[in-house]
Design a protein around this motif. Structure first.
Motif, mmCIF file in Angstrom:
data_model
loop_
_atom_site.group_PDB
_atom_site.id
_atom_site.type_symbol
_atom_site.label_atom_id
_atom_site.label_comp_id
_atom_site.label_asym_id
_atom_site.label_seq_id
_atom_site.Cartn_x
_atom_site.Cartn_y
_atom_site.Cartn_z
ATOM 1 N N LEU A 146 8.050 11.243 11.211
ATOM 2 C CA LEU A 146 7.946 11.424 9.428
ATOM 3 C C LEU A 146 6.584 10.640 9.381
ATOM 4 O O LEU A 146 5.620 11.485 8.893
ATOM 5 N N VAL A 147 6.642 9.073 9.417
ATOM 6 C CA VAL A 147 6.151 7.907 9.416
ATOM 7 C C VAL A 147 4.498 8.755 9.533
ATOM 8 O O VAL A 147 3.536 8.454 9.081
ATOM 9 N N SER A 148 4.407 9.235 10.827
ATOM 10 C CA SER A 148 2.891 9.579 11.638
ATOM 11 C C SER A 148 1.875 10.567 11.337
ATOM 12 O O SER A 148 1.657 10.682 10.636
ATOM 13 N N LEU A 149 3.089 11.725 10.341
ATOM 14 C CA LEU A 149 3.145 12.900 9.709
ATOM 15 C C LEU A 149 2.108 12.130 8.116
ATOM 16 O O LEU A 149 1.164 12.917 7.366
ATOM 17 N N LEU A 150 2.238 11.037 7.758
ATOM 18 C CA LEU A 150 2.356 10.479 6.243
ATOM 19 C C LEU A 150 -0.249 10.346 6.528
ATOM 20 O O LEU A 150 -0.347 10.431 5.800
ATOM 21 N N PRO A 167 2.210 0.376 5.581
ATOM 22 C CA PRO A 167 0.342 0.497 5.359
ATOM 23 C C PRO A 167 -0.341 2.411 4.603
ATOM 24 O O PRO A 167 -0.424 2.300 4.063
ATOM 25 N N PRO A 168 0.784 2.820 5.263
ATOM 26 C CA PRO A 168 0.241 5.106 5.381
ATOM 27 C C PRO A 168 0.690 5.318 3.967
ATOM 28 O O PRO A 168 0.406 5.393 2.859
ATOM 29 N N LEU A 174 1.268 3.131 1.372
ATOM 30 C CA LEU A 174 0.319 1.752 0.459
ATOM 31 C C LEU A 174 -0.811 2.867 -0.063
ATOM 32 O O LEU A 174 -1.253 2.866 -0.489
ATOM 33 N N LYS A 175 -1.293 3.296 1.478
ATOM 34 C CA LYS A 175 -2.640 3.827 1.291
ATOM 35 C C LYS A 175 -2.695 5.242 0.500
ATOM 36 O O LYS A 175 -3.497 5.414 -0.300
ATOM 37 N N LEU A 176 -0.814 6.409 0.204
ATOM 38 C CA LEU A 176 -0.837 7.606 -0.090
ATOM 39 C C LEU A 176 -0.817 7.056 -1.928
ATOM 40 O O LEU A 176 -1.160 7.685 -2.322
ATOM 41 N N VAL A 177 -0.268 6.116 -2.189
ATOM 42 C CA VAL A 177 -0.094 5.345 -3.253
ATOM 43 C C VAL A 177 -1.790 5.080 -3.416
ATOM 44 O O VAL A 177 -2.010 5.609 -5.444
ATOM 45 N N ALA A 178 -2.903 4.423 -3.175
ATOM 46 C CA ALA A 178 -3.557 3.433 -3.639
ATOM 47 C C ALA A 178 -4.691 5.198 -3.846
ATOM 48 O O ALA A 178 -5.827 5.170 -4.874
ATOM 49 N N GLU A 179 -4.614 6.564 -3.256
ATOM 50 C CA GLU A 179 -5.111 7.907 -3.577
ATOM 51 C C GLU A 179 -5.001 8.692 -4.901
ATOM 52 O O GLU A 179 -3.361 9.170 -5.025
ATOM 53 N N THR A 221 -5.786 10.972 -6.279
ATOM 54 C CA THR A 221 -5.369 12.294 -6.161
ATOM 55 C C THR A 221 -4.022 13.253 -4.925
ATOM 56 O O THR A 221 -3.798 14.259 -4.655
ATOM 57 N N SER A 222 -3.982 11.541 -4.325
ATOM 58 C CA SER A 222 -2.648 12.143 -3.459
ATOM 59 C C SER A 222 -1.520 12.661 -4.248
ATOM 60 O O SER A 222 -1.180 12.610 -5.181
ATOM 61 N N LYS A 223 -0.677 14.128 -3.685
ATOM 62 C CA LYS A 223 0.199 15.238 -4.175
ATOM 63 C C LYS A 223 1.463 14.029 -4.035
ATOM 64 O O LYS A 223 2.529 14.267 -3.719
ATOM 65 N N ALA A 224 1.229 13.330 -2.608
ATOM 66 C CA ALA A 224 2.147 12.556 -2.131
ATOM 67 C C ALA A 224 2.746 10.969 -2.799
ATOM 68 O O ALA A 224 3.895 10.135 -2.603
ATOM 69 N N ARG A 225 1.833 11.187 -3.940
ATOM 70 C CA ARG A 225 1.898 9.811 -4.237
ATOM 71 C C ARG A 225 2.671 9.095 -4.479
ATOM 72 O O ARG A 225 3.992 8.046 -4.804
ATOM 73 N N LEU A 226 3.641 10.386 -5.884
ATOM 74 C CA LEU A 226 5.409 9.747 -6.149
ATOM 75 C C LEU A 226 6.248 9.621 -5.303
ATOM 76 O O LEU A 226 6.883 8.413 -5.423
ATOM 77 N N ASN A 227 6.344 10.719 -4.470
ATOM 78 C CA ASN A 227 6.834 10.238 -3.156
ATOM 79 C C ASN A 227 7.303 9.077 -2.358
ATOM 80 O O ASN A 227 7.706 8.280 -2.250
ATOM 81 N N ALA A 228 5.888 8.330 -2.411
ATOM 82 C CA ALA A 228 5.697 7.821 -1.260
ATOM 83 C C ALA A 228 6.042 5.964 -2.436
ATOM 84 O O ALA A 228 6.463 4.985 -1.814
ATOM 85 N N ILE A 229 5.699 6.257 -3.725
ATOM 86 C CA ILE A 229 6.147 5.130 -4.219
ATOM 87 C C ILE A 229 7.633 4.696 -4.566
ATOM 88 O O ILE A 229 7.624 3.583 -4.277
ATOM 89 N N LYS A 230 8.247 5.778 -4.276
ATOM 90 C CA LYS A 230 9.794 6.086 -4.763
ATOM 91 C C LYS A 230 10.457 5.476 -3.383
ATOM 92 O O LYS A 230 11.150 4.647 -2.743
#
Length: 340
Positions: free
Chosen positions: A234-238, A273-274, A276-281, A283-292
């Motif tokens: 799952l981490v690799s799919l981030l 690291p991946p 944090l990258k999603l949180v920084a983007e 436009t990322s749709k995964a941003r909320l899940n990444a923060i949690k």
């Protein structure tokens, strides 16, 4: 490897234009009689007419009231492939309507369809799985799939079915496993889904992650996901190139790492690291899940220590137009800055 698309075309010797009456004028009671005819061609033509009529919800209601479903259930086991194809097509169209789904649930069609899981005709199997998919969208329909004992065979079919049918199976499982996961876990679903996370099809990777999200939302599912070492995958799919895959993989990861074992596995897989990258983007749709997910990792001393150096990444989320993102960032800040 590319797979052939399943064709819904009829055999060349079947000509629906030779029906003696126009479809719209064929009375439903007459069609119901013709479905019971001993003549194969009469049955075929009746089914073709019915396929046209049941696009209308009113006709679906009338067909159910007239007892069509009992005759259609019988025809599912017919020796003729065209009869089976058109019967499953009729039922799949009916399942698109709310009244149709309710009728199929009450009539026990789900159990009758189990015999078509190994049908030699691809289109019959595809229609069958479309019906399961539509039925499972309703809680009572998902319950019907579970009660019919379909979860174990559906999981096993993920290993052998065509890609487009696998997509339908994954959608069905996603809705059913929201209710109950024990049968799926006992059948080895997590191992099969783990393999699907590396599938070349974006849709299959995304849908497999979505099913794992549902599994990980159950306490027993979290344990198996950790034991089967799914978290590193799952981490690799981030970092997948497709946003849908990222969203579902992050969601599955978020549920899976609620346990201490899950958080430890995510840290070992270097998930921060991946994420944090999603949180920084922005436009990322995964941003909320990444923060949690990062908030959960911040509950570990080593996670908190790492994230203290990245508070600016969360700072920018405090002004996000999405209220849920702002609230999640505030909670993350409090956890990261907590001092024992």
């Amino acid at each position: 490897m590319a797979q052939p698309r399943i064709s819904g075309y009829l055999p060349p010797d079947i000509d629906p234009t030779k029906a003696p009456l126009a479809f719209g004028r064929r009375a439903l009671p007459k069609l119901n009689e013709e479905l019971q005819s001993p003549e194969l061609l009469t049955q075929q033509r009746a089914l073709m007419a019915l396929c046209d009529l049941v696009h209308d919800p009113e006709k679906v209601y009338q067909a159910i009231a007239l007892g069509f479903l009992d005759n259609l259930k019988t025809l599912l086991a017919h020796h003729d492939r065209t009869v089976r194809q058109k019967t499953t097509e009729v039922l799949s169209i009916m399942a698109m309507h709310s009244i149709g789904r309710q009728g199929l649930i009450r009539s026990g069609v789900v159990s009758a369809l189990t015999g078509l899981l190994d049908d030699p005709e691809d289109i019959c199997r595809k229609n069958t799985h479309q019906i399961f998919d539509m039925m499972a969208k309703l809680p009572e329909g998902a319950g019907g799939v579970l009660q019919a004992g379909l979860i174990p065979p559906l999981v096993l079919k993920l290993k052998t079915e065509l890609d487009e049918i696998q997509e339908l199976i994954l959608d069905t499982l996603s809705n059913c496993l929201r209710v109950e996961v024990s049968e799926a876990l006992a059948t080895g679903a997590v191992t099969v889904l783990k393999e699907k996370l590396s599938h070349p099809s974006t849709a299959i990777r995304s849908k497999a992650a979505c099913v794992l999200l549902e599994i990980s939302s159950h306490p027993e599912g979290k344990i198996v996901v950790c034991e089967e070492e799914v978290i590193p995958v799952l981490v690799s799919l981030l970092e997948d190139t497709h946003p849908k895959v990222q969203v579902n993989a992050t969601g599955a990861l978020m549920f899976a790492i609620v346990t201490p074992q899950g958080r430890s596995s995510a840290m070992s897989a270097e998930a921060i690291p991946p994420l944090l990258k999603l949180v920084a983007e922005e436009t990322s749709k995964a941003r909320l899940n990444a923060i949690k997910t990062l908030t959960l990792l911040a509950e570990l001393p080593e996670g908190r220590q790492t994230l203290l150096d990245h508070r600016d990444t969360f700072q920018q989320c405090l002004d996000d137009p999405c209220e849920a993102v702002r609230r999640a960032a505030q909670i993350a800040f409090r956890v990261i800055e907590w001092k024992p």
